[in-house]
Design a protein around this motif. Structure first.
Motif, PDB file in Angstrom:
ATOM      1  N   LEU A   1       0.831  -1.202   0.000  1.00  0.00           N
ATOM      2  CA  LEU A   1       0.000   0.000   0.000  1.00  0.00           C
ATOM      3  C   LEU A   1       0.869   1.257   0.000  1.00  0.00           C
ATOM      4  N   ILE A   2       1.870   1.294   0.881  1.00  0.00           N
ATOM      5  CA  ILE A   2       2.738   2.472   0.977  1.00  0.00           C
ATOM      6  C   ILE A   2       3.498   2.689  -0.325  1.00  0.00           C
ATOM      7  N   MET A   3       4.029   1.598  -0.902  1.00  0.00           N
ATOM      8  CA  MET A   3       4.774   1.727  -2.154  1.00  0.00           C
ATOM      9  C   MET A   3       3.871   2.212  -3.285  1.00  0.00           C
ATOM     10  N   ALA A   4       2.606   1.770  -3.267  1.00  0.00           N
ATOM     11  CA  ALA A   4       1.676   2.193  -4.310  1.00  0.00           C
ATOM     12  C   ALA A   4       1.396   3.695  -4.216  1.00  0.00           C
ATOM     13  N   VAL A   5       1.207   4.177  -2.994  1.00  0.00           N
ATOM     14  CA  VAL A   5       0.949   5.609  -2.812  1.00  0.00           C
ATOM     15  C   VAL A   5       2.155   6.428  -3.274  1.00  0.00           C
ATOM     16  N   VAL A   6       3.350   5.988  -2.877  1.00  0.00           N
ATOM     17  CA  VAL A   6       4.569   6.703  -3.288  1.00  0.00           C
ATOM     18  C   VAL A   6       4.729   6.652  -4.802  1.00  0.00           C
ATOM     19  N   ARG A   7       4.507   5.487  -5.381  1.00  0.00           N
ATOM     20  CA  ARG A   7       4.668   5.319  -6.834  1.00  0.00           C
ATOM     21  C   ARG A   7       3.708   6.219  -7.602  1.00  0.00           C
ATOM     22  N   ARG A   8       2.464   6.229  -7.200  1.00  0.00           N
ATOM     23  CA  ARG A   8       1.456   6.982  -7.937  1.00  0.00           C
ATOM     24  C   ARG A   8       1.653   8.493  -7.782  1.00  0.00           C
ATOM     25  N   THR A   9       1.937   8.929  -6.567  1.00  0.00           N
ATOM     26  CA  THR A   9       2.120  10.356  -6.363  1.00  0.00           C
ATOM     27  C   THR A   9       3.396  10.855  -7.034  1.00  0.00           C
TER      28      THR A   9
END
Length: 413
Positions: free
Chosen positions: A283-291
């Motif tokens: 979840l954290i990696m997805a948020v960082v990746r998308r932003t």
């Protein structure tokens, strides 16, 4: 132990038998969405498997309430005002209703969040809350009524969304939650032998029912899945898992634990983290990746861990088993360290070892002349692949799920 086995068995059987009926119902009302570009599955598959899981949970709770030893523990006025069964049934009903509407029609993420908070609030209303938080040095942090309410709701909502977020491959969420429940059950039973406390028995009962829900559903959901649990099931098992954590965290008086070592003092905190590290890290990696690409943190993509494991050559089943193995290794090791009596410093070593094993298991599977198993029967559907730039998305389904079981990305994903 026989009562726990009976509860789990009844729950599993009822869940297993009702899944085919739920599948027919889901097909008739049209709860089987079209295949999207980012989906892993290639055949339209009905959702709503969580309805069968909820029925299994109710059956397990009914049996538990009438057992000679577990029944009085669940009805103990010191435990959820003696209404643990009612609290779980009502909170589960709210979360299943929200999940059902989302799986069928779709629902705004903030409306779903409101439903999750309402379900958690019901647990608080029935006094299924954290009482205090243990510290590694043997001390505790007392919680007043306001903090108790806020932290309990936060734990429940995070657990619900973590399970919902990891529900991306056939059998993945059910298997990971089942392993988590087994680990919590094993630790609870081991500690019950040294501490005579009713809340531990309640936790064991809840985890036994959760194990039955997952085992009853997995035969229908393991690849190739005949049905998905959808948000209906993912949020439900997240709620039940969170309830088991709430009923044990900060409720055991370790000062009277005798020869129990100090590692278990913080285990109620470490164990849920151990089994949730994978979805939370994703979840954290997805948020960082998308932003970092200038996208919304809720925008769907194909950069999740399970997508990457598939793309480097692992089959659908192998990817699921890799993630099972990591969860089992971590949870079993943490419980083993607790029961065996080891220094707390061992925990960070276990973390590093588990991460190293995960990395090694995630390495590409080289096949001569084939370039991996990605071209086999279980290959990922052709579609946008994660790369150095922004990942293309399906514009027709804004904010929808990235998973094969329609686990909608909510405010945490």
């Amino acid at each position: 132990m026989r009562e726990y086995l009976l509860m789990a068995s009844v729950t599993a059987v009822v869940t297993y038998l009702l899944v085919p009926l739920v599948r027919v119902f889901a097909l008739r009302i049209g709860a089987a969405p079209e295949i999207r570009e980012r989906d892993v599955h290639t055949v339209r598959t009905p959702r709503l498997g969580g309805l069968a899981m909820y029925a299994g949970m109710l059956a397990g709770l009914f049996v538990a309430s009438r057992l000679e030893h577990i029944g009085p523990k669940l009805a103990d006025p010191r435990m959820g005002d003696g209404q643990t069964v009612t609290a779980l049934a009502l909170a589960g009903g709210v979360i299943v209703l929200i999940g059902f509407l989302d799986d069928w029609w779709g629902m705004d993420a903030f409306v779903k969040l409101g439903g999750q908070i309402a379900a958690a609030g019901l647990l608080v209303a029935f006094k299924l809350t954290l009482l205090w938080i243990p510290l590694p040095n043997g001390g505790t942090v007392s919680l007043d009524n306001t903090l108790t309410t806020i932290i309990t709701i936060l734990v429940v909502v995070v657990a619900i969304n973590a399970v919902n977020f990891v529900d991306g491959l056939d059998g993945l969420a059910a298997g990971i939650v089942c392993i988590a429940a087994m680990a919590t059950f094993a630790w609870t039973v081991a500690l019950t032998d040294s501490l005579d406390q009713g809340r531990l028995s309640v936790t064991a009962a809840i985890t036994a029912i959760l194990i039955g829900m997952c085992l009853g559903f997995l035969p229908h959901n393991f690849h190739p899945a005949k049905i998905f649990m959808g948000d209906t099931g993912a949020m439900l098992i997240g709620l039940v898992l969170a309830t088991s954590v709430v009923t044990v965290t900060g409720t055991v008086d370790y000062n009277g634990a005798g020869d129990i070592n100090r590692f278990p003092v913080v285990l109620p905190i470490l164990l849920p983290l151990a089994v949730m590290v994978l979805p939370l890290a994703d979840l954290i990696m997805a948020v960082v990746r998308r932003t970092s690409y200038g996208k919304s943190p809720f925008a769907p993509d194909r950069g999740h861990l399970h997508h990457r494991l598939l793309q480097i050559g692992h089959s659908h089943r192998r990817t699921v088993l890799i993630m099972y193995a990591w969860t089992f290794l971590f949870a079993a090791t943490v419980v083993g360290l607790s029961v065996g009596g080891v220094p707390l410093i061992v925990f960070p070593v276990v973390v590093l070892l588990a991460l190293a094993v995960l990395v090694m298991m995630g390495l590409p599977v080289w096949r001569s002349g084939r370039g991996g198993r990605g071209g086999g029967a279980h290959a990922v559907r052709p579609g946008p692949q994660p790369g150095p730039g922004p990942v293309p998305e399906d514009p027709s389904v804004p904010g929808a799920a990235t998973t094969s079981s329609s686990a909608t990305v909510t405010t945490t994903g």
